[in-house]
Design an enzyme around this catalytic site. Structure first.
Site, PDB file in Angstrom:
ATOM      1  N   ARG A   1     -29.193 -32.293 -26.442  1.00  0.00           N
ATOM      2  CA  ARG A   1     -29.428 -31.541 -27.685  1.00  0.00           C
ATOM      3  C   ARG A   1     -28.106 -31.074 -28.294  1.00  0.00           C
ATOM      4  NH1 ARG A   1     -33.215 -27.219 -25.656  1.00  0.00           N
ATOM      5  NH2 ARG A   1     -33.310 -26.430 -27.785  1.00  0.00           N
TER       6      ARG A   1
ATOM      7  N   ARG B   1     -39.484 -23.569 -22.163  1.00  0.00           N
ATOM      8  CA  ARG B   1     -39.682 -24.769 -22.981  1.00  0.00           C
ATOM      9  C   ARG B   1     -39.335 -26.039 -22.201  1.00  0.00           C
ATOM     10  NH1 ARG B   1     -37.004 -23.703 -28.836  1.00  0.00           N
ATOM     11  NH2 ARG B   1     -36.363 -25.854 -28.460  1.00  0.00           N
TER      12      ARG B   1
ATOM     13  N   LYS C   1     -30.735 -18.461 -33.391  1.00  0.00           N
ATOM     14  CA  LYS C   1     -31.325 -18.636 -34.730  1.00  0.00           C
ATOM     15  C   LYS C   1     -32.724 -18.011 -34.782  1.00  0.00           C
ATOM     16  CE  LYS C   1     -30.995 -23.136 -34.622  1.00  0.00           C
ATOM     17  NZ  LYS C   1     -30.396 -23.323 -33.275  1.00  0.00           N
TER      18      LYS C   1
ATOM     19  N   ARG D   1     -31.767 -30.275 -40.590  1.00  0.00           N
ATOM     20  CA  ARG D   1     -31.005 -30.563 -39.393  1.00  0.00           C
ATOM     21  C   ARG D   1     -30.138 -31.815 -39.550  1.00  0.00           C
ATOM     22  NH1 ARG D   1     -33.999 -27.705 -35.204  1.00  0.00           N
ATOM     23  NH2 ARG D   1     -33.456 -28.318 -33.129  1.00  0.00           N
TER      24      ARG D   1
ATOM     25  N   ARG E   1     -33.713 -18.987 -21.268  1.00  0.00           N
ATOM     26  CA  ARG E   1     -34.665 -18.591 -22.327  1.00  0.00           C
ATOM     27  C   ARG E   1     -36.105 -18.643 -21.819  1.00  0.00           C
ATOM     28  NH1 ARG E   1     -34.354 -21.361 -28.093  1.00  0.00           N
ATOM     29  NH2 ARG E   1     -34.483 -23.306 -26.939  1.00  0.00           N
TER      30      ARG E   1
HETATM   31  P1  ADP Z   1     -32.120 -20.795 -31.096  1.00  0.00           P
HETATM   32  O1  ADP Z   1     -33.300 -20.435 -31.954  1.00  0.00           O
HETATM   33  O2  ADP Z   1     -30.844 -20.868 -31.865  1.00  0.00           O
HETATM   34  O3  ADP Z   1     -32.351 -22.016 -30.253  1.00  0.00           O
HETATM   35  P2  ADP Z   1     -32.894 -18.400 -29.587  1.00  0.00           P
HETATM   36  O4  ADP Z   1     -33.014 -17.348 -30.640  1.00  0.00           O
HETATM   37  O5  ADP Z   1     -34.153 -18.973 -29.039  1.00  0.00           O
HETATM   38  O6  ADP Z   1     -31.895 -19.586 -30.081  1.00  0.00           O
HETATM   39  O7  ADP Z   1     -32.020 -17.774 -28.402  1.00  0.00           O
HETATM   40  C1  ADP Z   1     -31.752 -18.537 -27.208  1.00  0.00           C
HETATM   41  C2  ADP Z   1     -31.755 -17.601 -25.991  1.00  0.00           C
HETATM   42  O8  ADP Z   1     -30.604 -16.736 -26.068  1.00  0.00           O
HETATM   43  C3  ADP Z   1     -32.965 -16.673 -25.911  1.00  0.00           C
HETATM   44  O9  ADP Z   1     -33.310 -16.542 -24.541  1.00  0.00           O
HETATM   45  C4  ADP Z   1     -32.477 -15.348 -26.515  1.00  0.00           C
HETATM   46  O10 ADP Z   1     -33.165 -14.241 -25.942  1.00  0.00           O
HETATM   47  C5  ADP Z   1     -30.996 -15.351 -26.128  1.00  0.00           C
HETATM   48  N1  ADP Z   1     -30.120 -14.744 -27.143  1.00  0.00           N
HETATM   49  C6  ADP Z   1     -30.224 -14.821 -28.498  1.00  0.00           C
HETATM   50  N2  ADP Z   1     -29.213 -14.170 -29.112  1.00  0.00           N
HETATM   51  C7  ADP Z   1     -28.423 -13.692 -28.118  1.00  0.00           C
HETATM   52  C8  ADP Z   1     -27.203 -12.921 -28.089  1.00  0.00           C
HETATM   53  N3  ADP Z   1     -26.598 -12.523 -29.229  1.00  0.00           N
HETATM   54  N4  ADP Z   1     -26.674 -12.609 -26.877  1.00  0.00           N
HETATM   55  C9  ADP Z   1     -27.294 -13.015 -25.738  1.00  0.00           C
HETATM   56  N5  ADP Z   1     -28.427 -13.719 -25.692  1.00  0.00           N
HETATM   57  C10 ADP Z   1     -28.996 -14.053 -26.856  1.00  0.00           C
HETATM   58  P1  AMP Z   2     -35.904 -26.098 -32.064  1.00  0.00           P
HETATM   59  O1  AMP Z   2     -37.079 -25.257 -31.718  1.00  0.00           O
HETATM   60  O2  AMP Z   2     -35.364 -25.815 -33.433  1.00  0.00           O
HETATM   61  O3  AMP Z   2     -34.842 -26.062 -30.993  1.00  0.00           O
HETATM   62  O4  AMP Z   2     -36.431 -27.604 -32.140  1.00  0.00           O
HETATM   63  C1  AMP Z   2     -37.004 -28.249 -31.001  1.00  0.00           C
HETATM   64  C2  AMP Z   2     -37.105 -29.751 -31.244  1.00  0.00           C
HETATM   65  O5  AMP Z   2     -37.977 -30.015 -32.348  1.00  0.00           O
HETATM   66  C3  AMP Z   2     -35.792 -30.452 -31.600  1.00  0.00           C
HETATM   67  O6  AMP Z   2     -35.026 -30.786 -30.455  1.00  0.00           O
HETATM   68  C4  AMP Z   2     -36.321 -31.686 -32.353  1.00  0.00           C
HETATM   69  O7  AMP Z   2     -36.830 -32.658 -31.459  1.00  0.00           O
HETATM   70  C5  AMP Z   2     -37.500 -31.119 -33.128  1.00  0.00           C
HETATM   71  N1  AMP Z   2     -37.074 -30.612 -34.467  1.00  0.00           N
HETATM   72  C6  AMP Z   2     -37.108 -29.316 -34.894  1.00  0.00           C
HETATM   73  N2  AMP Z   2     -36.666 -29.212 -36.148  1.00  0.00           N
HETATM   74  C7  AMP Z   2     -36.306 -30.472 -36.539  1.00  0.00           C
HETATM   75  C8  AMP Z   2     -35.745 -31.024 -37.729  1.00  0.00           C
HETATM   76  N3  AMP Z   2     -35.457 -30.257 -38.789  1.00  0.00           N
HETATM   77  N4  AMP Z   2     -35.509 -32.362 -37.756  1.00  0.00           N
HETATM   78  C9  AMP Z   2     -35.803 -33.141 -36.720  1.00  0.00           C
HETATM   79  N5  AMP Z   2     -36.318 -32.690 -35.559  1.00  0.00           N
HETATM   80  C10 AMP Z   2     -36.580 -31.373 -35.463  1.00  0.00           C
END
Ligand code: ADP
Ligand code: AMP
Length: 214
Positions: free
Chosen positions: A170, A159, A16, A91, A126
């Site tokens: 999660r 993270r 995302k 969410r 990541r």
């Molecule tokens: P989200 O925001 O949904 O938690 P991220 O954008 O942070 O996900 O992506 C999670 C991890 O996967 C990161 O390390 C990113 O570089 C990697 N990633 C994202 N999209 C892809 C993809 N299409 N194929 C492989 N790895 C990906």
């Molecule tokens: P994310 O970066 O989107 O993976 O979010 C990291 C953490 O932030 C989540 O696991 C939640 O603890 C909190 N968080 C982010 N967005 C929301 C939301 N819309 N509602 C509740 N908690 C959130």
């Protein structure tokens, strides 16, 4: 063409943030990531951050009323008038309903689909640049010099909630609390499914942009 009021939906690690950043750059609209806002608050030890920290570290959701307030404030800024990309919000159904009540509109909901085992692989590898926010993956999107951001040379960080035991929680939280939004937005004709588990980020991006330009 429709307004660019978008939301990224999908499990943690679906990509995302990766897609939201690319869309934000292409369409010159802000990526509004509640996760990023909460992490910044946590790091700066603000009242919000102190309230959110324990939930975040456990991989649980921060209470709805806390998150709704920060998004509502953020969307009042001038840069969000033309459009925005909500990343990680709403969410829960309660958050989605509150958004509707406050008149916060959406024109596209991208449902990025990725299987569980791929989620675990992506989150475990990541890495993020604390200076510029660029996302990397040790295997799928590595830096040229190990552990250092390609753009500014800063040491990358992992993270706190990308630890194995927290990742599994999660995923459970996503299935229980967030997955119901798929039906919520499908019923409103806003949902677009995007297969995101077997293609590199650039390919996923191409599919999304193609849908927008259709
Ligand atoms: P989200 O925001 O949904 O938690 P991220 O954008 O942070 O996900 O992506 C999670 C991890 O996967 C990161 O390390 C990113 O570089 C990697 N990633 C994202 N999209 C892809 C993809 N299409 N194929 C492989 N790895 C990906
Ligand atoms: P994310 O970066 O989107 O993976 O979010 C990291 C953490 O932030 C989540 O696991 C939640 O603890 C909190 N968080 C982010 N967005 C929301 C939301 N819309 N509602 C509740 N908690 C959130």
């Amino acid at each position: 063409m429709k307004e660019k009021k978008m939301m990224m939906l999908g499990p943690p690690g679906a990509g995302k943030g990766t897609q939201a950043k690319a869309l934000a750059m292409m369409f010159k609209i802000p990526q509004v990531s509640t996760g990023d806002m909460l992490r910044a608050a946590k790091q700066n030890k603000t009242e919000l951050g102190l309230k959110a920290a324990a939930f975040m570290d456990a991989g649980d959701l921060v209470p709805d009323e806390v998150v709704i307030g920060i998004v509502e404030e953020r969307l009042k800024a001038d840069d969000a008038v033309e459009g925005y990309i909500l990343d990680g919000f709403p969410r829960t159904v309660v958050q989605a309903e509150a958004m509707e009540q406050k008149g916060i509109e959406l024109s596209y909901v991208w449902n990025i689909q990725v299987p569980d085992e791929e989620v675990v692989r992506r989150l475990s590898g990541r890495r993020t640049c604390p200076t510029c926010g660029t996302l990397y993956h040790i295997e799928f999107n590595p830096t040229s010099e190990e552990g250092l951001c390609d753009k500014d040379g800063t040491e990358l960080m992992q993270r706190d909630d990308d630890k194995p035991e927290v990742i599994l929680n999660r995923l459970d939280v996503y299935k229980e609390k967030t997955q119901p939004l798929i039906d919520f937005y499908r019923q409103r004709n806003l949902l677009i499914d995007v297969e995101g588990g077997s293609k590199p980020p650039k390919e996923v991006f191409r599919v999304i942009v193609q849908q927008i330009e259709k």
